[in-house]
Design a protein around this motif. Structure first.
Motif, PDB file in Angstrom:
ATOM      1  N   ILE A   7       6.157  10.518   0.904  1.00  0.00           N
ATOM      2  CA  ILE A   7       5.515   9.353   0.300  1.00  0.00           C
ATOM      3  C   ILE A   7       5.970   8.114   1.057  1.00  0.00           C
ATOM      4  O   ILE A   7       7.145   7.988   1.417  1.00  0.00           O
ATOM      5  CB  ILE A   7       5.831   9.237  -1.209  1.00  0.00           C
ATOM      6  N   SER A   8       5.028   7.221   1.320  1.00  0.00           N
ATOM      7  CA  SER A   8       5.319   6.069   2.165  1.00  0.00           C
ATOM      8  C   SER A   8       4.671   4.808   1.615  1.00  0.00           C
ATOM      9  O   SER A   8       3.545   4.840   1.106  1.00  0.00           O
ATOM     10  CB  SER A   8       4.814   6.332   3.588  1.00  0.00           C
ATOM     11  N   SER A   9       5.396   3.696   1.704  1.00  0.00           N
ATOM     12  CA  SER A   9       4.888   2.384   1.285  1.00  0.00           C
ATOM     13  C   SER A   9       4.876   1.440   2.474  1.00  0.00           C
ATOM     14  O   SER A   9       5.818   1.423   3.271  1.00  0.00           O
ATOM     15  CB  SER A   9       5.769   1.795   0.184  1.00  0.00           C
ATOM     16  N   ALA A  10       3.807   0.656   2.586  1.00  0.00           N
ATOM     17  CA  ALA A  10       3.689  -0.303   3.687  1.00  0.00           C
ATOM     18  C   ALA A  10       3.559  -1.717   3.140  1.00  0.00           C
ATOM     19  O   ALA A  10       2.859  -1.953   2.152  1.00  0.00           O
ATOM     20  CB  ALA A  10       2.482   0.038   4.558  1.00  0.00           C
ATOM     21  N   THR A  11       4.241  -2.654   3.786  1.00  0.00           N
ATOM     22  CA  THR A  11       4.172  -4.076   3.427  1.00  0.00           C
ATOM     23  C   THR A  11       4.166  -4.901   4.707  1.00  0.00           C
ATOM     24  O   THR A  11       4.534  -4.417   5.772  1.00  0.00           O
ATOM     25  CB  THR A  11       5.374  -4.501   2.557  1.00  0.00           C
ATOM     26  N   ARG A  12       3.762  -6.154   4.566  1.00  0.00           N
ATOM     27  CA  ARG A  12       3.841  -7.072   5.704  1.00  0.00           C
ATOM     28  C   ARG A  12       5.233  -7.683   5.765  1.00  0.00           C
ATOM     29  O   ARG A  12       5.886  -7.867   4.738  1.00  0.00           O
ATOM     30  CB  ARG A  12       2.791  -8.180   5.590  1.00  0.00           C
ATOM     31  N   ASP A  13       5.667  -8.016   6.973  1.00  0.00           N
ATOM     32  CA  ASP A  13       6.928  -8.726   7.152  1.00  0.00           C
ATOM     33  C   ASP A  13       6.717 -10.161   6.668  1.00  0.00           C
ATOM     34  O   ASP A  13       5.871 -10.882   7.217  1.00  0.00           O
ATOM     35  CB  ASP A  13       7.326  -8.716   8.628  1.00  0.00           C
ATOM     36  N   LEU A  65       3.969  -5.268  10.562  1.00  0.00           N
ATOM     37  CA  LEU A  65       3.908  -4.431   9.370  1.00  0.00           C
ATOM     38  C   LEU A  65       5.075  -3.457   9.388  1.00  0.00           C
ATOM     39  O   LEU A  65       5.575  -3.088  10.447  1.00  0.00           O
ATOM     40  CB  LEU A  65       2.591  -3.656   9.332  1.00  0.00           C
ATOM     41  N   ARG A  66       5.485  -3.023   8.198  1.00  0.00           N
ATOM     42  CA  ARG A  66       6.595  -2.061   8.128  1.00  0.00           C
ATOM     43  C   ARG A  66       6.280  -1.044   7.042  1.00  0.00           C
ATOM     44  O   ARG A  66       5.655  -1.361   6.021  1.00  0.00           O
ATOM     45  CB  ARG A  66       7.913  -2.767   7.839  1.00  0.00           C
ATOM     46  N   SER A  67       6.708   0.168   7.274  1.00  0.00           N
ATOM     47  CA  SER A  67       6.564   1.206   6.249  1.00  0.00           C
ATOM     48  C   SER A  67       7.918   1.842   5.998  1.00  0.00           C
ATOM     49  O   SER A  67       8.739   1.972   6.912  1.00  0.00           O
ATOM     50  CB  SER A  67       5.553   2.274   6.680  1.00  0.00           C
ATOM     51  N   VAL A  68       8.152   2.192   4.744  1.00  0.00           N
ATOM     52  CA  VAL A  68       9.361   2.928   4.368  1.00  0.00           C
ATOM     53  C   VAL A  68       8.906   4.247   3.755  1.00  0.00           C
ATOM     54  O   VAL A  68       7.923   4.295   3.004  1.00  0.00           O
ATOM     55  CB  VAL A  68      10.250   2.128   3.394  1.00  0.00           C
ATOM     56  N   THR A  69       9.623   5.308   4.098  1.00  0.00           N
ATOM     57  CA  THR A  69       9.160   6.647   3.772  1.00  0.00           C
ATOM     58  C   THR A  69      10.314   7.512   3.295  1.00  0.00           C
ATOM     59  O   THR A  69      11.422   7.419   3.829  1.00  0.00           O
ATOM     60  CB  THR A  69       8.542   7.312   5.026  1.00  0.00           C
ATOM     61  N   ILE A  70      10.030   8.332   2.298  1.00  0.00           N
ATOM     62  CA  ILE A  70      10.998   9.340   1.881  1.00  0.00           C
ATOM     63  C   ILE A  70      10.286  10.689   1.878  1.00  0.00           C
ATOM     64  O   ILE A  70       9.134  10.789   1.444  1.00  0.00           O
ATOM     65  CB  ILE A  70      11.602   9.008   0.494  1.00  0.00           C
ATOM     66  N   GLY A  71      10.938  11.704   2.428  1.00  0.00           N
ATOM     67  CA  GLY A  71      10.365  13.045   2.489  1.00  0.00           C
ATOM     68  C   GLY A  71      11.287  14.051   1.832  1.00  0.00           C
ATOM     69  O   GLY A  71      12.495  14.030   2.053  1.00  0.00           O
ATOM     70  N   LEU A  72      10.714  14.920   0.993  1.00  0.00           N
ATOM     71  CA  LEU A  72      11.486  15.942   0.277  1.00  0.00           C
ATOM     72  C   LEU A  72      11.002  17.322   0.698  1.00  0.00           C
ATOM     73  O   LEU A  72       9.793  17.586   0.703  1.00  0.00           O
ATOM     74  CB  LEU A  72      11.315  15.794  -1.237  1.00  0.00           C
ATOM     75  N   LEU A 124       0.849  -1.187   0.000  1.00  0.00           N
ATOM     76  CA  LEU A 124       0.000   0.000   0.000  1.00  0.00           C
ATOM     77  C   LEU A 124       0.885   1.238   0.000  1.00  0.00           C
ATOM     78  O   LEU A 124       1.943   1.258   0.643  1.00  0.00           O
ATOM     79  CB  LEU A 124      -0.917   0.028   1.227  1.00  0.00           C
ATOM     80  N   ILE A 125       0.437   2.269  -0.713  1.00  0.00           N
ATOM     81  CA  ILE A 125       1.243   3.472  -0.855  1.00  0.00           C
ATOM     82  C   ILE A 125       0.366   4.692  -0.594  1.00  0.00           C
ATOM     83  O   ILE A 125      -0.830   4.699  -0.940  1.00  0.00           O
ATOM     84  CB  ILE A 125       1.881   3.534  -2.268  1.00  0.00           C
ATOM     85  N   SER A 126       0.935   5.701   0.054  1.00  0.00           N
ATOM     86  CA  SER A 126       0.185   6.909   0.356  1.00  0.00           C
ATOM     87  C   SER A 126       1.162   8.081   0.419  1.00  0.00           C
ATOM     88  O   SER A 126       2.380   7.883   0.555  1.00  0.00           O
ATOM     89  CB  SER A 126      -0.547   6.755   1.696  1.00  0.00           C
ATOM     90  N   SER A 127       0.618   9.301   0.319  1.00  0.00           N
ATOM     91  CA  SER A 127       1.481  10.478   0.344  1.00  0.00           C
ATOM     92  C   SER A 127       0.715  11.682   0.881  1.00  0.00           C
ATOM     93  O   SER A 127      -0.519  11.671   0.954  1.00  0.00           O
ATOM     94  CB  SER A 127       2.022  10.784  -1.060  1.00  0.00           C
TER      95      SER A 127
END
Length: 498
Positions: free
Chosen positions: A412-418, A425-432, A393-396
Motif C-alpha cells: 500500500i502506498s500514499s503519494a503527496t506533493r512536497d 512528488l513523494r510516495s511512502v510505501t509499506i509492504g507485507l 492519493l492512496i493505492s494498493s
C-alpha cells in the motif's frame, strides 16, 4: 588508539616474519628465550616488548632492529595498516552488534592476509557502487533496526512515562502543539521562533524545516512547514531532551553528520516522536479494527490516517514499529521515493527491509526501478490528479516477485506533493508478505485487490513483453548466460567422464 596501533603493527610484523621463516612459536621461543605465551601476546598486539627483547627478536630473524620497530608495513599488509590508522574501527558502530574493537583487532592479528583481502574487496565494492561514508552509516543503522525488528521497548516505555508525568491521556487525546512548546520552554529553556526561511539572507536555507542553535537553545521552525511536520519537529526536540541524547543533528531535514552517534540519536529522537504523536496502545487498537475487515477498502486506511494530524509517512513508519511486535508480521518493507513532475526518474530516499528480501540499490547502480510498483504508479496518478485530489492519493496491490520464489506482498502506498517544492512528488510505501500477514489481516483474502507481477529493477527482470519496461534486462541476461554456460560445462564434463 595510537598505542594500540603501534602494538598491533609490531605484532603483525613479528607474525609475518616468523611465518615467512617457517618458525613456530615454540621454535622462536627456544631461539629467543622468550616464553611462547609472551610471544603470542606480542603477535596479538596485546604486549610491546622492551628494547632488549626486541634485540633478541631482531637477531633471531636476522633483520635490522630499526626495520623491526618501524611502523612501515610491506605492500601485503599496507591496506590493513591504513584501515587501522584511519580510525575506521572507532567510527564503525561495533557496540550496536555486540562486537568489541579488540575482537576485530585479534581477528586481524590471526589472519592479516585474509583480512587484507576482505578489506580490499570492500573498498573495491564501495568504489564500484559509489558507496559513501553516509551510505555505510545509514546501512549500519538499518541493520540495527532490522536486528531489533524495528521495535524499541525502552523508548516506547519512555514515551508512556512522559504521558504520565505530564498527565496526558493516551486514549484519544493527541498531545497538543501548545503543550509541546510549553514543555520545551519551561522544562528545557527553549526559545522557539516560527519564521519564513525564504526571508533569511541565505536562500539555500529556504528548504529546511528547522534549525536548532544549541548554545542559545533557539529553535527556528520554517513557517512554511506543514502542521504535521511542525508537530514532528517539536516532538523530536522533546525526544532529544527527554532521552538525554547529547550528540545530535541540528537541522531537519539533516544535511550531514559528523559521527554515527549523531545519526543513531536522530533515529532515537524520531522514534520517540512517533511514539508521542501516535501512542502505541491507541494505534494498535485502530490497526486491529482495520485488519478485522473482510473487505479491502482503502477508505478504511484513509479514516485511520484522518484520525491523526500526522502525515501518512509518520503513520506508515509507526506501523513498521508495531507490526512485528504486536501482530507478528516481521516480513515487511518500507520505502520512500521521490520524483520531479514530468520526469521518469525515481530516487529512493528511505528504505527498511525487515524481511532481508527485495533490497533495491538502483540509486547506487543507476538502474531503473520496476514501473509496475504501486509506489511509482501512485506518483503518476498524483501528477495527473485533479487539484482537489492532490493532497493525498492512496493505492494498493498484491505484488508477486516471479524471480524470487513467487513471493507475494500486499503493498500500500500514499503519494503527496512536497510542500516546499510542488514540482516534486513523494510516495511512502509499506509492504507485507502475504504468507505471514494473512493470519492477522483478514482483507488480504479479498479477490478485489489488484495483482501484478513485479521485479526490483528493469535491468534484473526477465519478464517478456513488459509494456512498462524502460531499460533492457542486461543484468538478467548476463546471469542467465552464466547459468546456461555452467550447465553446458557440467554436461560436457559429465559426457567426457563416462
Amino acid at each position: 588508539m595510537q598505542e594500540d596501533y603501534i602494538k598491533l603493527i609490531f605484532g603483525l610484523k613479528i607474525k609475518q616474519i616468523r611465518t615467512a621463516k617457517e618458525l613456530s612459536l615454540f621454535k622462536l621461543s627456544k631461539i629467543t628465550g622468550l616464553s611462547k605465551s609472551y610471544l603470542n601476546e606480542i603477535e596479538k598486539g596485546k604486549k610491546y616488548p622492551k628494547t632488549d627483547k626486541i634485540v633478541l627478536l631482531a637477531e633471531a630473524f636476522d633483520v635490522p632492529y630499526d626495520e623491526l620497530v618501524s611502523l612501515k608495513l610491506d605492500k601485503n599488509l599496507a591496506p590493513v595498516a591504513e584501515i587501522l590508522q584511519s580510525n575506521l574501527l572507532k567510527e564503525i558502530p561495533l557496540e550496536l552488534f555486540g562486537i568489541e574493537e579488540r575482537d576485530l583487532i585479534e581477528i586481524i592479528s590471526n589472519a592479516p592476509m585474509k583480512v587484507n583481502a576482505f578489506i580490499s574487496t570492500l573498498i573495491e565494492i564501495g568504489n564500484n557502487y559509489n558507496l559513501t561514508r553516509e551510505s555505510f552509516f545509514l546501512a549500519s543503522l538499518r541493520s540495527f533496526q532490522e536486528a531489533n525488528d524495528n521495535y524499541f521497548p525502552e523508548i516506547e516505555q519512555s514515551a508512556k512515562n512522559f504521558f504520565k508525568q505530564y498527565a496526558i491521556n493516551q486514549e484519544g487525546e493527541l498531545i497538543s502543539d501548545e503543550l509541546m512548546i510549553e514543555i520545551l520552554k519551561e522544562e528545557y529553556g527553549y526559545e522557539i521562533f516560527f519564521e519564513d526561511f525564504k526571508n533569511f539572507s541565505k536562500p539555500e536555507l529556504a528548504k529546511l524545516r528547522s534549525i536548532y542553535i544549541e548554545e542559545k537553545k533557539h529553535l527556528y521552525i520554517n513557517s512554511e512547514t506543514d502542521l504535521d511536520q511542525k508537530r514532528f519537529i517539536l516532538a523530536k526536540e522533546l525526544g532529544y531532551n527527554y532521552l538525554e541524547l547529547k550528540e545530535r543533528l541540528y537541522t531537519y531535514t539533516w544535511i550531514s553528520f559528523e559521527n554515527f552517534d549523531q545519526l543513531l540519536n536522530n533515529f532515537y529522537a524520531s522514534y520517540f516522536a512517533g511514539a508521542l504523536l501516535l501512542p502505541e496502545d491507541e494505534l494498535i487498537a485502530k490497526m486491529n479494527i482495520l485488519f478485522s475487515e473482510d473487505k479491502h477498502d482503502l477508505k478504511n486506511f484513509l479514516r485511520l490516517f484522518g484520525s491523526y494530524t500526522e502525515s501518512p509517512e509518520t503513520v506508515y513508519q509507526r506501523m513498521t514499529n508495531l507490526l512485528p511486535k504486536h501482530f507478528n508480521i516481521k516480513d515487511l518493507f518500507f520505502l520512500r521515493l521521490t520524483t520531479k513532475v514530468g520526469s521518469d526518474n525515481y530516487k529512493l530516499t528511505k528504505e527498511l527491509h525487515l524481511n532481508q528480501q527485495q533490497s533495491p540499490q538502483a540509486n547506487e547502480t543507476e538502474e531503473h526501478y520496476c514501473r509496475r510498483w504501486v509506489s511509482l504508479n501512485v506518483l503518476k496518478q498524483l501528477e495527473n490528479a485533479k487539484p482537489e485530489d492532490e493532497n493525498h492519493l492512496i493505492s494498493s496491490q498484491i505484488s508477486i516477485y516471479p524471480y524470487n520464489n513467487n513471493q507475494k506482498y500486499y503493498v500500500i502506498s500514499s503519494a503527496t506533493r512536497d510542500p516546499f517544492n510542488p514540482e516534486y512528488l513523494r510516495s511512502v510505501t509499506i509492504g507485507l508478505l502475504n504468507k505471514s500477514a494473512q493470519r492477522k489481516v483478514k482483507f488480504l483474502n479479498d479477490p478485489s485487490i489488484p495483482i501484478k507481477e513485479v521485479a526490483v529493477t528493469c535491468e534484473n527482470c526477465g519478464m517478456k513483453d513488459c509494456t512498462e519496461r524502460v531499460a533492457p534486462p542486461k543484468r538478467f541476461a548476463k546471469d542467465m548466460h552464466s547459468k546456461r554456460l555452467n550447465v553446458l560445462i557440467n554436461d560436457f564434463i559429465k559426457e567426457k567422464s563416462q
